[in-house]
Each structure stands twice: as structure tokens, then as C-alpha cells.
Design a protein around this motif. Structure first.
Motif, PDB file in Angstrom:
ATOM      1  N   ASP A 347      41.036  26.855  37.959  1.00 15.42           N
ATOM      2  CA  ASP A 347      40.203  27.995  38.326  1.00 15.42           C
ATOM      3  C   ASP A 347      41.030  29.255  38.541  1.00 15.42           C
ATOM      4  O   ASP A 347      40.574  30.377  38.256  1.00 15.42           O
ATOM      5  N   VAL A 348      42.260  29.105  39.010  1.00 20.46           N
ATOM      6  CA  VAL A 348      43.136  30.262  39.188  1.00 20.46           C
ATOM      7  C   VAL A 348      43.524  30.846  37.827  1.00 20.46           C
ATOM      8  O   VAL A 348      43.534  32.070  37.632  1.00 20.46           O
ATOM      9  N   ALA A 349      43.830  29.960  36.869  1.00 20.66           N
ATOM     10  CA  ALA A 349      44.168  30.436  35.523  1.00 20.66           C
ATOM     11  C   ALA A 349      42.981  31.146  34.872  1.00 20.66           C
ATOM     12  O   ALA A 349      43.145  32.187  34.225  1.00 20.66           O
ATOM     13  N   LEU A 350      41.775  30.593  35.047  1.00 21.52           N
ATOM     14  CA  LEU A 350      40.582  31.241  34.503  1.00 21.52           C
ATOM     15  C   LEU A 350      40.368  32.611  35.134  1.00 21.52           C
ATOM     16  O   LEU A 350      40.034  33.589  34.444  1.00 21.52           O
ATOM     17  N   SER A 351      40.556  32.711  36.431  1.00 22.42           N
ATOM     18  CA  SER A 351      40.404  33.998  37.114  1.00 22.42           C
ATOM     19  C   SER A 351      41.444  35.002  36.616  1.00 22.42           C
ATOM     20  O   SER A 351      41.138  36.182  36.427  1.00 22.42           O
ATOM     21  N   ALA A 352      42.659  34.528  36.403  1.00 17.99           N
ATOM     22  CA  ALA A 352      43.713  35.411  35.912  1.00 17.99           C
ATOM     23  C   ALA A 352      43.394  35.930  34.511  1.00 17.99           C
ATOM     24  O   ALA A 352      43.634  37.102  34.203  1.00 17.99           O
ATOM     25  N   ALA A 353      42.851  35.051  33.661  1.00 21.82           N
ATOM     26  CA  ALA A 353      42.471  35.492  32.315  1.00 21.82           C
ATOM     27  C   ALA A 353      41.387  36.564  32.385  1.00 21.82           C
ATOM     28  O   ALA A 353      41.398  37.534  31.609  1.00 21.82           O
ATOM     29  N   GLU A 403      48.639  40.452  42.382  1.00 19.24           N
ATOM     30  CA  GLU A 403      47.874  40.797  43.591  1.00 19.24           C
ATOM     31  C   GLU A 403      46.751  39.791  43.813  1.00 19.24           C
ATOM     32  O   GLU A 403      46.454  39.419  44.957  1.00 19.24           O
ATOM     33  N   MET A 404      46.146  39.307  42.731  1.00 22.78           N
ATOM     34  CA  MET A 404      45.101  38.295  42.838  1.00 22.78           C
ATOM     35  C   MET A 404      45.649  37.023  43.458  1.00 22.78           C
ATOM     36  O   MET A 404      45.020  36.405  44.321  1.00 22.78           O
ATOM     37  N   LYS A 405      46.843  36.629  43.033  1.00 23.40           N
ATOM     38  CA  LYS A 405      47.464  35.399  43.557  1.00 23.40           C
ATOM     39  C   LYS A 405      47.719  35.504  45.048  1.00 23.40           C
ATOM     40  O   LYS A 405      47.543  34.544  45.788  1.00 23.40           O
ATOM     41  N   VAL A 406      48.137  36.683  45.498  1.00 22.47           N
ATOM     42  CA  VAL A 406      48.389  36.878  46.913  1.00 22.47           C
ATOM     43  C   VAL A 406      47.130  36.681  47.727  1.00 22.47           C
ATOM     44  O   VAL A 406      47.141  36.139  48.839  1.00 22.47           O
ATOM     45  N   ASN A 407      45.993  37.067  47.136  1.00 22.15           N
ATOM     46  CA  ASN A 407      44.722  37.011  47.862  1.00 22.15           C
ATOM     47  C   ASN A 407      43.974  35.701  47.705  1.00 22.15           C
ATOM     48  O   ASN A 407      42.895  35.527  48.283  1.00 22.15           O
ATOM     49  N   VAL A 408      44.513  34.792  46.849  1.00 23.52           N
ATOM     50  CA  VAL A 408      43.810  33.520  46.646  1.00 23.52           C
ATOM     51  C   VAL A 408      43.915  32.652  47.893  1.00 23.52           C
ATOM     52  O   VAL A 408      45.005  32.507  48.463  1.00 23.52           O
TER      53      VAL A 408
END
Length: 408
Positions: A347-353, A403-408
Motif C-alpha cells: 500500500d505504501v508503494a501504491l501511494s508513492a506511485a 515527505e509521504m514516508k515521514v507521515n505514514v
């Protein structure tokens, strides 16, 4: 030992089937498909076809394998159009019947000249080239395969009906041990030259030395190295100084650096003649369309005339890796054009895409079973024709993912 593939959430049997009840004979045969789909959905592993526009929906393309930026080159397009006008839209048959045109023969001659091989045999895809080479040459013997090899190699191992020894990634000592302990008369070692997701390179010289010591063939899949690695993009085997080694077999694709379709096997005359006589993936498949053959020929002309293209692709890959590392995103030093950004859960990879797309970049999103569990990633593929403006856009997208990863 099987290849270490992550389960693809196969079609589960219903409880009644497992119990062997008579009710199982009357259940909806599509129910198990729906159940399996729901399981994949919950795990974040559903896939979908997303038709794109000719310009990748206006996004910077980091998802395709068009490493040299030739897929839409006007010279390739013009060559394909001319071939279609002369030969028609299809090859009309298998290579052994009507599917070999003069263009096919010319492409084989050009490939063996470019790659410094003894013989070349063109297939309708790189996947089939691997199936033919491994399944035919390995049949009845031992096949030693790296656990990180591409799915086409894994499938070829299964089709070979050989005993398959899967060795840890790039572990030459394990390969040597498997060969030394074999009871089979003949053996084959198979590896990607550049691994398709992690982008690292196989220890080809060491694998070749091990194969020679034990009388084995070495098959190297150059799909992600031809056109990018080595002098003039001749590939990893050529760069290792082994292009003329008679016991090395190379498989290639025409659909990545050469911007077309199809594949080929490069090797000794004995290898090619065996594939023509007995290779089921060659004998029973329709030949590559003339338009694709002509496009590949045009691409070879460009690669020969512009020897700086492979270096440009590698330089851009290095720039992508640096940009990711500077933002604290886990990646590796690229051996060719593939740059993975490992993010962990699907789900993190999908969000990053999705974040990449929002910032104007199309990136590959790889999840199990394409990668092991816990290593879902964005796979960024560099192109020789990425501009400074493109790299700036990509940098902003990488910042947003960090920045997305920091907030996950």
C-alpha cells in the motif's frame, strides 16, 4: 528446490471441496475466483490495466523499459511503416514455414555482428527466447538458477523437466557446489545479467569460470543490459570479455533498449541449430511481425551511430539514484538503467506511485509476487533522453514521496 517466489494468493479451495463433500460438485465454479480476488484485494495486490495516451498522459516516463528513448523515434516508426507496406502486417506463419522473411535473416546477421556472437536466432518475444534456451538446453539435466531470476527463466526451468537447483542471489560458491555434486550428465547455469527489479549485475566472469570447471553451459539473460551496459551497449557478457566464449548462451529482448518487439538467442552454431530442430517455443510460435523486425534494425543503426546513448542512460540512472538517496529514500547504485526505491508494504508503494503521478511522473510500482514480501518498490527506469527539466520534475516527485514516508 523451487524458486523463492512470494505466493500470488492462489485460487483457494472452498471448505466443501477440501472436505470432499458432494456439495462441492454443485458449487459455483467462479466462487473460488471471487474469493481469491478478495484475498488479493485485502493484501493490496490487485492489478488493473490502465490504458495510456501516446504521450504517457503528459507524465515524465520512468515506468517503461525504453532505455534509449527509441520507441517513438521517427526513424524506427518510418522503418516499421515501410516494412508493413512491403511485407504486410504479420509474418503469416511460424519461422520454419512462412514466418522467416529476408528482414528476419538480416536482423540475425546484424545482431550477431553487433553483439559479437557466432549465431543469432530471432523470436517473437524475449520471454519465448528464455523459454526456448533454458527448457531446450537444460532438458534432462541439471539447471542451476539464481533465486532473483526473471519469471520467464523460472517458467523455463519448470518446463525443462530438469532437476532445478535454486541458489542464493549472486552466490557463486553455491553454484559451484550444485555443479560439483550433480549426478546428471549435463548441466546449465542461468542468470540475469542485470536483475530486472533491483538493477544489480550478476558476477558473470565468476559464473563462467565455475561453469567451465564443471562442463556446464552458462545462459545469460541480457534483457536489461543490451544497449545500456558495456562498450556501445553490447551488453554485460561483452563487457566481461566473454562475447566469443562458445559455452555462453545469451538471450536478449528487442523491446527495451531497441524500442521494438521480440527477442533473440545468441550462441554457438550447435545451440542455434538445436533450438531450430527441437525448441518448442521456436518451432510452434508465429514469427515476429516484419514491422517489429524493421524497427529493431533501425534501432541498431542508431545505437551504432550514436555510441554515447548507453552512457547517457547510465548517467541518468545515477542521477536518479543520487536524487533518491539525498532525500533519504532507500535505493542502490545502478548497474544499468534500473533504479529501485524500496518502500516496504504494497500500500505504501501504491501511494508513492500516486504521489509521483500527481507530481507529473509515471513510475513502475512493483509488489509481490514480482518482488519478495516487504520489498514493494517504485522501479524507476532511466532513459538516455531525459532532460534537465525532466530530472527537476522527478526530484520534486521524490521529495513528495520522502515527505509521504515521514507521515505514514
Amino acid at each position: 528446490m523451487e524458486h523463492k517466489e512470494v505466493p500470488a494468493y492462489p485460487l483457494e479451495r472452498t471448505a466443501s471441496v477440501a472436505a470432499g463433500t458432494s456439495e462441492a460438485m454443485n458449487t459455483d465454479p467462479l466462487a473460488r475466483l471471487r474469493t481469491a480476488a478478495a484475498t488479493r484485494e485485502a493484501a493490496g495486490l490487485r492489478r488493473a490495466l490502465r490504458p495510456r495516451t501516446p504521450d504517457h498522459d503528459g507524465l515524465v516516463d520512468l515506468a517503461s523499459n525504453d532505455y534509449l528513448g527509441l520507441a517513438r523515434d521517427e526513424r524506427l516508426v518510418a522503418a516499421a511503416v515501410r516494412a508493413t507496406e512491403r511485407w504486410g502486417t504479420g509474418s503469416t506463419g511460424s519461422r520454419l514455414v512462412t514466418g522467416t522473411t529476408m528482414l528476419h535473416a538480416e536482423l540475425e546477421e546484424r545482431l550477431l555482428s553487433f553483439a559479437r556472437a557466432q549465431r543469432a536466432l530471432v523470436f517473437s518475444s524475449g520471454y519465448l527466447a528464455n523459454l526456448a534456451a533454458v527448457a531446450t538446453l537444460g532438458a534432462g539435466g541439471l539447471v542451476v538458477s539464481d533465486e532473483g531470476n526473471h519469471a520467464s527463466i523460472i517458467d523455463a526451468c519448470r518446463l525443462s523437466r530438469a532437476r532445478v537447483a535454486v541458489t542464493p542471489h549472486k552466490d557463486v560458491e553455491a553454484v559451484e557446489k550444485a555443479l560439483a555434486n550433480r549426478t546428471e550428465e549435463h548441466a546449465l547455469v542461468v542468470t540475469d545479467a542485470v536483475f530486472s527489479v533491483d538493477g544489480d549485475r550478476a558476477p558473470i566472469r565468476d559464473l563462467y569460470a565455475a561453469a567451465v570447471r564443471h562442463g556446464a553451459l552458462l545462459v545469460v539473460d541480457e534483457a536489461h543490459s543490451l544497449g545500456v551496459v558495456g562498450e556501445r551497449g553490447r551488453g554485460a557478457v561483452d563487457e566481461a570479455g566473454l562475447a566469443e566464449a562458445p559455452t555462453i548462451v545469451r538471450t536478449i529482448t528487442l523491446s527495451k533498449s531497441l524500442g521494438s518487439q521480440g527477442g533473440a538467442v545468441l550462441g554457438a552454431s550447435e545451440v542455434v541449430e538445436t533450438l531450430i530442430d527441437t525448441g518448442r517455443a521456436f518451432i510452434f510460435d508465429t514469427g515476429l511481425a516484419p514491422s517489429a523486425v524493421a524497427a529493431a534494425l533501425a534501432a541498431l543503426d542508431i545505437v551504432v551511430d550514436h555510441p554515447d546513448l548507453p552512457r547517457q542512460a547510465r548517467d541518468n540512472a545515477s542521477a536518479l539514484a543520487r536524487a533518491a538517496a539525498e532525500r533519504g529514500l532507500p535505493t542502490t547504485d545502478p548497474a544499468a538503467a534500473v533504479v529501485p526505491v524500496v518502500l516496504g508494504p504494497p500500500d505504501v508503494a501504491l501511494s508513492a506511485a500516486a504521489v509521483f503521478a500527481k507530481h507529473g511522473v509515471r513510475a513502475g510500482c512493483f509488489r509481490p509476487p514480482s518482488v519478495p514480501s516487504g520489498r514493494s518498490c517504485l522501479r524507476l527506469t532511466a532513459r538516455a533522453n531525459l532532460s534537465s527539466d525532466d530530472l527537476a520534475v522527478i526530484g520534486r516527485a521524490l521529495t513528495a514521496v520522502a515527505e509521504m514516508k515521514v507521515n505514514v
